[in-house]
Enzyme design. Structure first.
Site, PDB file in Angstrom:
ATOM      1  CG  ASP A  21      -5.839  -4.371  -1.323  1.00  5.45           C
ATOM      2  OD1 ASP A  21      -4.701  -4.814  -1.527  1.00  5.45           O
ATOM      3  OD2 ASP A  21      -6.302  -4.170  -0.179  1.00  5.45           O
ATOM      4  CB  THR A  57       4.642  -6.785   0.031  1.00  9.05           C
ATOM      5  OG1 THR A  57       3.284  -6.355   0.102  1.00  9.05           O
ATOM      6  CG2 THR A  57       5.534  -5.601  -0.286  1.00  9.05           C
ATOM      7  CD  GLU A  91      -2.214  -2.149   0.715  1.00  8.30           C
ATOM      8  OE1 GLU A  91      -1.389  -2.810   1.377  1.00  8.30           O
ATOM      9  OE2 GLU A  91      -2.957  -2.659  -0.140  1.00  8.30           O
TER      10      GLU A  91
HETATM   11 CA    CA Z   1      -3.015  -5.126  -0.068  1.00  2.42          CA
END
Ligand code: CA
Length: 701
Positions: free
Chosen positions: A325, A260, A204
């Site tokens: 997301d 990540t 983020e």
């Molecule tokens: Ca995320």
């Protein structure tokens, strides 16, 4: 302004930290130990729980049967420990050699006598608390790894630490990311033979994802494998990165790319592979990261690499060119399933995107993917598992209402597979979201890069919160038949991780503090306990000296509470480690959260309507992630409507100057001007004024 624990909590803890009896306790308990047992990392000895997910397969299945569907009604509290924090607890304890290891908020590590609850040692890595700025979803830690008599854990500010398992003394410590960079560690390390494997969070923000392996003995870096390609004008680290670069366009590397590895990592000893999930590309929206074509490998993917070298083995990408997301970091479970009459070695995942995937872990081949929740962003999957996107699912020119939300139909909460029932047990949430793209998005290396429209902080968000339909349930999922075997509806959408046993039981906690044992074959509730504080973490079980225990960390928070405030239903309170055994009769001291009256502005401040509007946008971009939408806190950090006059008089020093960095309130001098901070303050005071005149009383704080 984000104090991690109250003064009361600190006082409670102080006597425990100074435990002088730990060495005696260890010596007294040590006479019947197997000195090699600490090496058990794959299967563990009978009755132990030696990895984050129980065993290397991370099935979170225990063969213990003393607590079973008949006896579970006799379960009671054996011992508990007040962890003195109001922040979220997400760790699964590990038990080996009669010692229980658990982590708390701010990366604190505790070791207890697993039988008596005596604190043996505690280790505080002294995380710089203003690193809270670089975590989306609370200052959490999901646990430790154990090998060779050492405890390994990551710190929120990006360090990997090895401790002596008996004494809690530090053996080595390495930085896994540059100091003060937006990387964080919230996940548990895993062990693969002589290596400790750790990823990081930060997609983020503007970072490039990677997984690292360190020598368990020395802490030397063995390999580092990136998940997204770097600057293509420089040599690629591997062929895999070269292949991945062909799936990007624009100048993605300037924003890091994301991807990540912030939670799921499993080591498959059969194939000597490490399988892990990667997070979203950064920023969330392809247009903002310059992507016009391509899948943006290896973001939002399940990736396998060779444990020895870190070299690429295979990947499967549930969400190509992610725009929602949909991290693929949800728990990964290794199992052997018979599919179409053929035994398959599989890895399973209930992905954030709403599909339950079964993947061949030998080669990454797609076996099946089935919607386990309401899915509106895709109409289905093709034969290779690639999603068939629904028209208009991507926010491009107009906001897009999509389900699941960025919180996922399922998130990091552990899931459990019971080989006896053949079922996977998981919490499912129905949680739609209005995706809005900020076309004016400017990269701020000191803050998040999601690219959400800041208008979202305003009336649009308020309207959305009050009208959205959310729901949640515990589901027993048959990964072979690709359907639910049973479900239990929950009173609120968010529920905790699961654990299952050979006693035909499933344990799960939920936000209202209820811990329940269900019959694994049918979902009948057989036993329940009120912890008084919400439970998100997964229970685990172990046996010491012929007694079986069930342990869980109770502590509610995370993005649900920080961001959504009271709408993120659940009980915030001091975190507790709870341990249960048959016929135990312990009780918890009753804790009532103090009630507060109606807030009123502590100072008068002249501000124009334009300033207040501007302040609302800035608050949405910089403050609401912790202090809550529309300045309504969920209770684990300061509700700014109750800020006293001295806070307002020091407002600039606190917000820009970092006066309260030690308590978790970062400094924003790099991102916000004095005038902007004043606009934020004006907005907070305006919200306070509105709350003061509202007819309905504010929620308890
Ligand atoms: Ca995320």
């Amino acid at each position: 302004m984000t104090a991690s624990s109250s003064l009361l909590g600190i006082a409670r803890r102080s006597w425990q930290v100074a435990s002088a009896v730990s060495l005696l306790a260890i010596l007294a308990a040590g006479c019947n130990r197997n000195p090699e047992s600490a090496n058990a990392t794959a299967a563990g000895r009978a009755g132990e729980w030696t990895t984050y997910g129980g065993t290397a397969s991370e099935q979170r299945f225990s063969p213990l049967t003393r607590i079973d569907e008949k006896s579970v009604s006799r379960l009671g509290l054996a011992w508990s420990f007040d962890l003195g924090t109001l922040r979220a607890l997400e760790a699964t304890p590990i038990v080996s050699d009669g010692i229980l290891y658990a982590t708390s908020a701010w990366s604190l590590v505790y070791a207890f006598n697993a039988k008596t609850g005596e604190l043996l040692w505690m280790y505080d890595p002294h995380v710089m608390k203003d690193h809270s700025k670089f975590v989306c979803c609370d200052v959490v830690n999901r646990g430790v790894a154990l090998a060779n008599g050492r405890v390994y854990f990551g710190t929120l500010d990006g360090r990997l630490v090895a401790l002596d398992a008996k004494h809690g003394t530090r053996i080595w410590e390495v930085r896994t990311s540059p100091e003060d960079s937006p990387y964080a560690i919230t996940g548990a390390p895993r062990i693969a033979k002589d290596k400790v494997i750790i990823g990081n969070a930060g997609a983020e923000y503007a970072v490039r994802g990677y997984l690292s392996a360190y020598d368990t003995a020395t802490g030397a870096l063995a390999w580092r494998t990136y998940t997204v390609p770097g600057d293509p004008s420089q040599p690629f680290e591997s062929d895999a990165m070269k292949q991945a670069a062909a799936t990007w366009s624009g100048e993605w590397w300037k924003l890091g790319g994301g991807g990540t590895v912030w939670d799921a990592i499993v080591y498959d000893p059969d194939l000597d592979l490490i399988v892990f999930g990667t997070g979203n590309a950064s920023p969330w929206y392809p247009a903002l990261r310059g992507t016009t074509v391509g899948d943006n490998l290896y973001t939002s993917s399940i990736v396998a690499i060779h444990a020895k070298t870190g070299d690429y083995a295979w990947h499967f990408q549930p969400t190509p060119a992610d725009s929602w997301d949909y991290d693929a970091t949800q728990p990964l479970v290794l199992a052997e399933l018979t599919i179409d009459g053929r035994p398959r070695r599989v890895v399973m995942q209930a992905n954030k995107n709403g599909f339950f995937y079964v993947i061949d872990r030998e080669n990454g081949a797609f076996i099946s993917g089935t919607a386990y929740a309401k899915v509106t962003w895709a109409t289905g999957l093709d034969a290779k598992g690639r999603p068939i996107e629904a028209p208009g699912a991507r926010a491009v020119d107009t906001p897009s209402l999509v389900q699941p939300s960025p919180d996922g139909a399922h998130n990091w909460h552990p899931i459990a597979f019971n080989p006896a029932t053949g079922l996977v047990y998981l919490g499912v949430q129905e949680d739609p979201f209005l995706y809005t793209i900020d076309r004016q998005h400017k990269l701020d290396m000191h803050d998040s890069t999601m690219g959400l429209d800041p208008r979202y902080a305003g009336p649009l968000m308020a309207q959305w919160i009050t009208t959205m339909k959310v729901g949640g349930r515990l589901v027993a999922w048959d990964p072979v038949k690709r359907q639910e075997a049973w479900r239990v509806e929950m009173p609120q959408p968010k529920s905790g991780g699961t654990m299952t046993t050979a006693g035909n039981l499933v344990f799960q906690g939920r936000g209202d503090g209820t811990l329940t044992a269900y019959r694994a074959t049918t979902g009948d509730a057989l036993w329940t306990f009120d912890a008084g504080v919400g439970i998100a973490a997964a229970p685990m079980t172990y046996e010491v000296d012929g007694t079986q225990y069930v342990a869980v960390l109770a502590g509610w928070g995370g993005s649900n509470i920080l961001y959504n405030g009271p709408t993120g239903a659940g009980k915030v309170g001091f975190g507790q480690l709870l341990v249960f055994a048959l016929d135990a009769k312990g009780t918890l001291p009753k804790y009532e959260r103090p009630q507060r009256g109606v807030p009123s502005p502590a100072i008068e401040m002249a501000a124009s309507a334009a300033d207040i509007t501007e302040g609302a946008g800035l608050y949405g971009a910089y403050c609401q992630r912790c202090h809550g939408v529309q300045v309504v806190s969920g209770g684990s950090v300061l509700d700014l409507r109750y800020a006293e006059a001295y806070v307002h008089h020091s407002f600039q020093q606190i917000v820009r100057g970092g006066e309260r960095r030690l308590y978790g309130m970062p400094a924003f001098a790099d991102s916000l001007s004095e005038a902007q901070v004043q606009q934020i303050q004006a907005y907070i005071l305006e919200q306070t004024k509105q709350a003061a005149t509202a007819t309905t009383p504010p929620p308890a704080q």
